[in-house]
Design a protein around this motif. Sequence first.
Motif, PDB file in Angstrom:
ATOM      1  N   TRP A 189     -23.581  22.031  65.042  1.00 29.98           N
ATOM      2  CA  TRP A 189     -24.106  21.897  63.679  1.00 29.98           C
ATOM      3  C   TRP A 189     -23.952  23.193  62.868  1.00 29.98           C
ATOM      4  CZ3 TRP A 189     -27.685  25.679  63.465  1.00 29.98           C
ATOM      5  CH2 TRP A 189     -28.407  25.986  64.630  1.00 29.98           C
ATOM      6  N   PHE A 190     -23.681  24.311  63.522  1.00 21.77           N
ATOM      7  CA  PHE A 190     -23.632  25.614  62.858  1.00 21.77           C
ATOM      8  C   PHE A 190     -22.408  25.722  61.957  1.00 21.77           C
ATOM      9  CE2 PHE A 190     -22.349  30.160  62.887  1.00 21.77           C
ATOM     10  CZ  PHE A 190     -23.463  30.671  62.216  1.00 21.77           C
ATOM     11  N   LEU A 191     -22.617  26.247  60.736  1.00 23.72           N
ATOM     12  CA  LEU A 191     -21.529  26.482  59.780  1.00 23.72           C
ATOM     13  C   LEU A 191     -21.080  27.932  59.909  1.00 23.72           C
ATOM     14  CD1 LEU A 191     -23.035  24.681  56.633  1.00 23.72           C
ATOM     15  CD2 LEU A 191     -21.405  23.761  58.298  1.00 23.72           C
ATOM     16  N   PRO A 192     -19.904  28.173  60.502  1.00 23.30           N
ATOM     17  CA  PRO A 192     -19.461  29.554  60.735  1.00 23.30           C
ATOM     18  C   PRO A 192     -19.048  30.243  59.432  1.00 23.30           C
ATOM     19  CG  PRO A 192     -17.743  28.019  61.363  1.00 23.30           C
ATOM     20  CD  PRO A 192     -18.937  27.182  60.994  1.00 23.30           C
ATOM     21  N   GLY A 193     -18.975  31.556  59.516  1.00 21.89           N
ATOM     22  CA  GLY A 193     -18.558  32.355  58.363  1.00 21.89           C
ATOM     23  C   GLY A 193     -19.741  33.018  57.679  1.00 21.89           C
ATOM     24  N   GLU A 194     -19.560  34.307  57.374  1.00 23.77           N
ATOM     25  CA  GLU A 194     -20.630  35.070  56.719  1.00 23.77           C
ATOM     26  C   GLU A 194     -21.004  34.455  55.375  1.00 23.77           C
ATOM     27  OE1 GLU A 194     -23.441  38.179  56.497  1.00 23.77           O
ATOM     28  OE2 GLU A 194     -22.162  37.537  58.144  1.00 23.77           O
ATOM     29  N   GLU A 195     -20.006  33.904  54.668  1.00 26.13           N
ATOM     30  CA  GLU A 195     -20.285  33.327  53.354  1.00 26.13           C
ATOM     31  C   GLU A 195     -21.126  32.066  53.451  1.00 26.13           C
ATOM     32  OE1 GLU A 195     -16.575  31.434  54.922  1.00 26.13           O
ATOM     33  OE2 GLU A 195     -17.460  33.443  54.861  1.00 26.13           O
ATOM     34  N   ASN A 196     -21.198  31.451  54.632  1.00 25.56           N
ATOM     35  CA  ASN A 196     -21.980  30.218  54.807  1.00 25.56           C
ATOM     36  C   ASN A 196     -23.312  30.462  55.516  1.00 25.56           C
ATOM     37  OD1 ASN A 196     -20.024  28.485  53.654  1.00 25.56           O
ATOM     38  ND2 ASN A 196     -18.853  28.507  55.582  1.00 25.56           N
ATOM     39  N   LEU A 197     -23.621  31.737  55.767  1.00 24.81           N
ATOM     40  CA  LEU A 197     -24.811  32.024  56.569  1.00 24.81           C
ATOM     41  C   LEU A 197     -26.074  31.424  55.948  1.00 24.81           C
ATOM     42  CD1 LEU A 197     -25.568  33.461  59.182  1.00 24.81           C
ATOM     43  CD2 LEU A 197     -26.071  35.514  57.834  1.00 24.81           C
ATOM     44  N   ALA A 198     -26.244  31.565  54.626  1.00 19.88           N
ATOM     45  CA  ALA A 198     -27.446  31.051  53.962  1.00 19.88           C
ATOM     46  C   ALA A 198     -27.549  29.535  54.059  1.00 19.88           C
ATOM     47  CB  ALA A 198     -27.457  31.490  52.501  1.00 19.88           C
ATOM     48  N   GLU A 199     -26.387  28.860  54.096  1.00 21.39           N
ATOM     49  CA  GLU A 199     -26.398  27.387  54.165  1.00 21.39           C
ATOM     50  C   GLU A 199     -26.972  26.895  55.489  1.00 21.39           C
ATOM     51  OE1 GLU A 199     -25.617  26.025  51.378  1.00 21.39           O
ATOM     52  OE2 GLU A 199     -24.814  27.877  50.505  1.00 21.39           O
ATOM     53  N   ASN A 200     -27.049  27.768  56.491  1.00 22.02           N
ATOM     54  CA  ASN A 200     -27.561  27.371  57.806  1.00 22.02           C
ATOM     55  C   ASN A 200     -29.086  27.379  57.875  1.00 22.02           C
ATOM     56  OD1 ASN A 200     -25.237  27.044  59.843  1.00 22.02           O
ATOM     57  ND2 ASN A 200     -24.688  28.929  58.741  1.00 22.02           N
ATOM     58  N   PHE A 201     -29.756  27.805  56.789  1.00 26.31           N
ATOM     59  CA  PHE A 201     -31.211  27.909  56.857  1.00 26.31           C
ATOM     60  C   PHE A 201     -31.875  26.566  57.211  1.00 26.31           C
ATOM     61  CE2 PHE A 201     -35.490  28.066  54.921  1.00 26.31           C
ATOM     62  CZ  PHE A 201     -36.009  29.120  55.644  1.00 26.31           C
ATOM     63  N   PRO A 202     -31.627  25.464  56.466  1.00 25.74           N
ATOM     64  CA  PRO A 202     -32.263  24.201  56.871  1.00 25.74           C
ATOM     65  C   PRO A 202     -31.760  23.709  58.222  1.00 25.74           C
ATOM     66  CG  PRO A 202     -30.662  23.806  55.127  1.00 25.74           C
ATOM     67  CD  PRO A 202     -30.797  25.290  55.254  1.00 25.74           C
ATOM     68  N   LEU A 203     -30.539  24.063  58.605  1.00 29.06           N
ATOM     69  CA  LEU A 203     -29.995  23.617  59.884  1.00 29.06           C
ATOM     70  C   LEU A 203     -30.701  24.277  61.061  1.00 29.06           C
ATOM     71  CD1 LEU A 203     -26.196  23.753  58.922  1.00 29.06           C
ATOM     72  CD2 LEU A 203     -27.649  21.720  59.090  1.00 29.06           C
ATOM     73  N   ILE A 204     -30.965  25.580  60.931  1.00 30.49           N
ATOM     74  CA  ILE A 204     -31.616  26.292  62.029  1.00 30.49           C
ATOM     75  C   ILE A 204     -33.064  25.824  62.190  1.00 30.49           C
ATOM     76  CG2 ILE A 204     -32.527  28.327  60.815  1.00 30.49           C
ATOM     77  CD1 ILE A 204     -31.390  30.032  63.090  1.00 30.49           C
ATOM     78  N   ILE A 205     -33.701  25.491  61.062  1.00 31.34           N
ATOM     79  CA  ILE A 205     -35.064  24.964  61.143  1.00 31.34           C
ATOM     80  C   ILE A 205     -35.056  23.567  61.761  1.00 31.34           C
ATOM     81  CG2 ILE A 205     -37.016  24.164  59.756  1.00 31.34           C
ATOM     82  CD1 ILE A 205     -36.472  26.500  57.874  1.00 31.34           C
ATOM     83  N   GLU A 206     -34.083  22.760  61.383  1.00 30.51           N
ATOM     84  CA  GLU A 206     -33.966  21.390  61.894  1.00 30.51           C
ATOM     85  C   GLU A 206     -33.757  21.374  63.400  1.00 30.51           C
ATOM     86  OE1 GLU A 206     -33.330  17.153  61.738  1.00 30.51           O
ATOM     87  OE2 GLU A 206     -33.803  18.420  60.027  1.00 30.51           O
ATOM     88  N   HIS A 207     -32.880  22.246  63.911  1.00 32.06           N
ATOM     89  CA  HIS A 207     -32.436  22.138  65.297  1.00 32.06           C
ATOM     90  C   HIS A 207     -33.118  23.121  66.248  1.00 32.06           C
ATOM     91  CE1 HIS A 207     -29.271  19.277  64.300  1.00 32.06           C
ATOM     92  NE2 HIS A 207     -28.954  20.054  63.260  1.00 32.06           N
TER      93      HIS A 207
END
Length: 852
Positions: A79-97
């Motif tokens: 589910w992780f979105l790689p890349g430094e430019e996408n780091l912020a987009e992982n916030f709801p994902l890290i909370i979800e999983h």
Amino acid sequence: MSHKSSITILSSLFRPENDARPTLLLGAGASFTSGIPLAGESVRRLAKQVFAERELCGRVPVDQIKPSEWVNWLRNHDWFLPGEENLAENFPLIIEHLLQPEAYRRRLLLELTSIKGDIGIGYHALADLVLRGLAGTVMTTNFDLCLPRALAQKHPHIRHVAEVNRGESDFNEFSLFAKAQIVWLHGKAEQYTDRNLIEETKTLETVLLDHLRPLLDATPLVVMGYRGAEDSIMQSLLGDANQKFRQGVYWCTRGSEALHPNVEALKARLGRNFQQLEISGFDEAMRDLNLELAGIQRFAQPVTSQEHQEFDDLVCEGATWADIDADLALTTLRRYCEKLERGPVSSAELKPLMREIGLLRKDPEGNELPSNGCVLLFGRQPERFFPHSVLTATISDKKRTVFQGNLIKQYNEALNWLETKDVNPEIKVKGKQKHVSRLAYPERALIELLVNMIVHRDYEAREPSTINVEDNYSITFTNPASMSARSKVRLATDENGAFDPVPEFSDLRNRSLCDVFFGISAMERAGTGLIDALSLCTDAGGSSLFAFPPGAERFVGKLFRPGASAGSAAVSIDRRPIGTYTLNTLVFSAIPQFITKLRVHGGWANLKSKAALTEAGPFVFESRSNLLWTFLNPALSSAIFGDAMEGELEEIPLSTADDDPILHKKIAWLMRKHFEGYLRSFEVDGLMIEKTKKGFPAKRAYFKSKGQRNRTIIYDSPLRKGIRRDVVKRRGDDSLPWFECEGFGYEVVRFGEGWGVRIKPFYMFTKKDGQSPLPGYLRTKRATRRIRFDRNTNVESDFAFWGRFLSRGQQTISIGDGHVQDLILEGSFFTADVTEEGLLTDDSSAEDRRPA
């Protein structure tokens, strides 16, 4: 667009002339300088902590986890979105999983958003705008507590902060016109209602949207510190095609930061109703906005419901506006607004301000009436409504003094009583090697207990507050006030009800009274009064006792002198020796904001024939230039002088007087004419204004004899009633009598940043008719002889008398002559507390200063 230009646009939105206050939408960027991480940094911290706790079972501290460890671990999740430019987009994902279960999520999110130090200046500035009524509703996607903390620091001046959507169906406090309102768009982590999961960040609840859409339709929306990434905000809240945002959306970005694609889509849909503003940052924008709007305030809608109101907030039964001393209210609330940096208040703004802070209320029939707190604070005769709201003071249960009237009057007079030698004498306290002289009780400790007595007493109780001085032992303050439920939980009492005060704890019984006394600097916000009293007495070699005696329904505070018996970081105590000095100046507590200038056509003759001068009150007319100066507002000036006017009148701010010597002179001249008009009301008491040979006022006034006999004035001081003072005395023998008459010179002076009337007492020596001055050489001879007998006590007596006489025993002196509402003098001479090391022996102003 520059930051400065953006502030100009924003300030125009927040000004009170606009019908609608802007609604703010804040994102994570607003809390960054308060130590709250942005989305990308939050992902880093949460990933490291979960990796340390869940993968390594806590064997390695979080701060020792290396980037290669947690980054590689995250990349292994599909589910992780790689890349430094996408780091912020992982916030709801890290909370979800990763943040499972709810309790674990709550703990990590609260740790992530905990405030380690002070909050950023932007939140403090925003709280200032809310206090002044320029901002009201703040929507936030955050779940940190920066905003609640900033608003809490304005307590009790912001009486209540409504919080919406803290939990499920939590909309009871929502209002389109709230004084202070936080809307938690994504809920609150403390109550497990934060909405950070993937599905939760797609939409907002329908019921929340139903509440917010009318607000967004009616107000401008200002967005700061928000990227625009969540669909719950950009699609659910702002993306409705039917929502046109006719009041405008003002999207603030840092520098030339590019808009998120979601925001670009909103901009394209709204067209001219969307404006992008460039700012240096949230803190800088709110700080500069607050500075741009300094001194400007908007008054909130009055509260009409009396449900769940405290006693001092309820409408005072039987009282009307006529029962309120409006001059005292204006004088006091100007100090209140000055302390809170709300801006000046005029007589026209007095009632709106009193509505906002709850001193004026509406009864069930819709009539606007004063509250109980208003009558207690500013009532002309509050004892009509609260016969037991008096303060009695005794010395060894004798020498009873009763302080009555409104609470401002009681406070001032009781403070004077506490300063007398019978109450607080100077004593010698033995030290290790020598003794020192000091007052028996620290003055600040007495003030703290006096204020505590006034604002925290139960005014529904049918008994007075009391102060009793036990000679050479202690002083006791007793107040009708039962122990509240909160106090029972926080204060540990012994079998006698005694307790040690708790730092930072204050249980406000009468919030309206506390609000005003806080605002005039008589007490501090943080609940340190009893702590300070205890500390001061202990440091001085004495002690203190505080108690709610069982079954007594009262509070007792007792201070012991040295020898009788044995804090908060937010409020400091100045322990330097303080001297109180009285200047021979009556200070203007309220003055008009403008002076009106107009030109008269045809000179004085035309002015007399065409203007209703009997309705004009005092004014200044210059025959050489045909200019007329008045404190009347432009509308009234036009009505009275219009037929004699030439051209347009001009309204000039008094604040520019220091830059214009001519204007300064005209203001002083006009104020003096108003003061002389007020002095003429004392002609029935025998006071007359001395005239020059040309018939103009000589800036001096004195008493004339009463039928060629002595004249006696009877007046009350705060501590004595019915004092007799012979202000005119017959001298000489029957064949050649003359009179010694008391009088004073007067002049209007600039006083700090304000104005005042300086009074200089003197003796006028008159002929046998009791009013015609003796020749100059005879007056000089008698004055030289008379002044030898004047000592410091006589000077003190002179000031006490003239203060009480000129104020007619009231706390304020209105000299506006009914035409100008905002021309009010303090009813007593100006006093100032000065540290003794700050007094210079060569200070030339000492001639106008006497020890109080």
